[in-house]
Design an enzyme around this catalytic site. Structure first.
Site, mmCIF file in Angstrom:
data_model
loop_
_atom_site.group_PDB
_atom_site.id
_atom_site.type_symbol
_atom_site.label_atom_id
_atom_site.label_comp_id
_atom_site.label_asym_id
_atom_site.label_seq_id
_atom_site.Cartn_x
_atom_site.Cartn_y
_atom_site.Cartn_z
ATOM 1 N N SER A 157 -5.496 -19.477 -2.481
ATOM 2 C CA SER A 157 -5.425 -20.677 -3.318
ATOM 3 C C SER A 157 -4.261 -21.564 -2.911
ATOM 4 C CB SER A 157 -5.266 -20.265 -4.786
ATOM 5 O OG SER A 157 -4.903 -21.343 -5.606
ATOM 6 N N ALA A 175 -13.631 -12.027 -5.561
ATOM 7 C CA ALA A 175 -13.313 -11.566 -6.908
ATOM 8 C C ALA A 175 -11.833 -11.787 -7.206
ATOM 9 C CB ALA A 175 -13.656 -10.083 -7.054
ATOM 10 N N LYS A 177 -1.988 -14.476 -5.942
ATOM 11 C CA LYS A 177 -2.788 -14.862 -4.783
ATOM 12 C C LYS A 177 -1.966 -14.808 -3.498
ATOM 13 C CE LYS A 177 -6.575 -15.930 -5.071
ATOM 14 N NZ LYS A 177 -7.781 -15.056 -5.088
ATOM 15 N N TYR A 218 -0.456 -16.538 -11.553
ATOM 16 C CA TYR A 218 -1.687 -16.623 -10.761
ATOM 17 C C TYR A 218 -1.354 -16.912 -9.302
ATOM 18 C CZ TYR A 218 -5.889 -18.585 -8.674
ATOM 19 O OH TYR A 218 -6.934 -18.855 -7.818
ATOM 20 N N ASP A 225 -19.737 -7.650 -9.061
ATOM 21 C CA ASP A 225 -19.157 -8.541 -10.074
ATOM 22 C C ASP A 225 -19.061 -7.784 -11.392
ATOM 23 O OD1 ASP A 225 -18.977 -11.931 -10.071
ATOM 24 O OD2 ASP A 225 -18.835 -10.902 -12.005
#
Length: 328
Positions: free
Chosen positions: A130, A87, A158, A154, A31
């Protein structure tokens, strides 16, 4: 099992890391502690995982690094049996302001993971995708055959990441699964999410704020159900090469959700409304029949049960979590 969880100090990744440690696995978390939201939430997650490891058979190791660093990713992937790639640069609205960062992290970072994994004997890569890949609904609920026409950078990032994962599964024989999450919520979630804001404001006797007219609907999925879907993929290979919806099937209007939280916590308050963002989806609703067929996925927490669980957690952890919500 030896398991790498990228983004494992974040919300979903942190819950996965904790569960794997509890189950006795050896967990490595990668991370970068990006300050997209207050990193003190991640610090609490890491401490909780370390406590779990100290009291059980599993182990926990944190590596502060970035999935954009191919060398770090390759070194860690070499050590493990499974990769849970959580991530990502999150956030629909911020992606409109800085789309290239979303490409760098969500697409190039994913390629680093996939390239590292195809050069090893990895058992499986599980990728967090997503519901944003769908974009404007042609019909509801979304099944996996629904056109993927994302309306935000976004969502586009994805979609590109999951397509790479599925294509690597096809051409490199790399076992990989993309799970399309539908609005996941629960303890330690991002503090600027609707549910955390509604609960926080009501507990502080402030009116919940709804963006738009509130008729937008969401398929809210409790984090424990998402964790169960992921855990199943330690043993189940039927979904390899596939993108699969992971939702609750229990969608609700945002306005209704705000009213129900208000009615439980502060019934005298009225709702407030502010302008919604163009990149926000109008509706999300998951058809999970494919996930049920392939991996036996059956969500067990309704939105009302999940909100009650979150509210009880919020009350217990209010002293450190609430200030982060108020400042988000």
């Amino acid at each position: 099992m030896r398991i790498l969880v990228t983004g494992g100090a974040g919300f979903i990744g942190g819950h996965l890391a904790e569960r794997f440690v509890i189950d006795g696995h050896d967990v490595v978390v990668l991370d970068n502690f990006d300050p997209f939201y207050d990193t003190r939430i991640k610090a609490h997650t890491v401490e909780r995982c370390r406590e779990r490891a100290a009291g059980g058979d599993g182990s926990y190791r944190l590596v502060e690094g970035d999935v954009r660093d191919a060398d770090v990713v390759a070194e860690l992937v070499e050590e493990v049996d499974y990769v849970y790639h959580q991530a990502a640069q999150a956030g629909v609205r911020p992606s409109v302001e800085d789309p290239r960062k979303y490409d760098d992290v969500n697409v190039d970072g994913t390629l680093n993971v996939l390239d590292a994994a195809r050069d090893t004997g990895i058992e499986r890569v599980v990728l967090a995708s997503s519901s944003s890949v769908y974009g404007k609904p042609r019909y509801l609920p979304y099944d996996e055959d629904h056109p993927t026409t994302p309306v935000s950078p976004y969502g586009a990032s994805k979609l590109a990441a999951e397509r790479y994962a599925c294509s690597y599964s096809e051409v490199y024989d790399l076992p990989a699964v993309a799970l399309r999450y539908f609005t996941v919520y629960g303890p330690r979630m991002r503090p600027n999410m609707a549910i955390s804001n509604f609960v926080s404001r009501c507990l502080d006797a402030e009116s919940p704020v709804v963006y738009g007219d509130g008729t937008q609907t969401r398929d809210f999925t409790y984090v424990e159900d998402v964790v169960e879907a992921n855990v199943t993929l330690l043993a189940e290979d039927a979904a390899d090469g596939e993108a699969v919806n992971v939702g609750s099937t229990d969608n609700i209007e945002i306005r209704t959700l705000a009213e129900e939280i208000r009615d439980q916590l502060a019934p005298d308050l009225t709702l407030e409304y502010e302008e919604r963002h163009d990149a926000d989806a109008d509706h999300t609703h998951a058809d999970i029949s494919k996930a049920n067929d392939l991996i036996g996925y059956e969500p067990t927490t309704t939105i009302r049960e999940g909100v009650w669980k979150f509210t009880e957690w919020y009350r217990n952890d209010r002293d450190w979590y609430e200030p982060l919500v108020l400042n988000s």
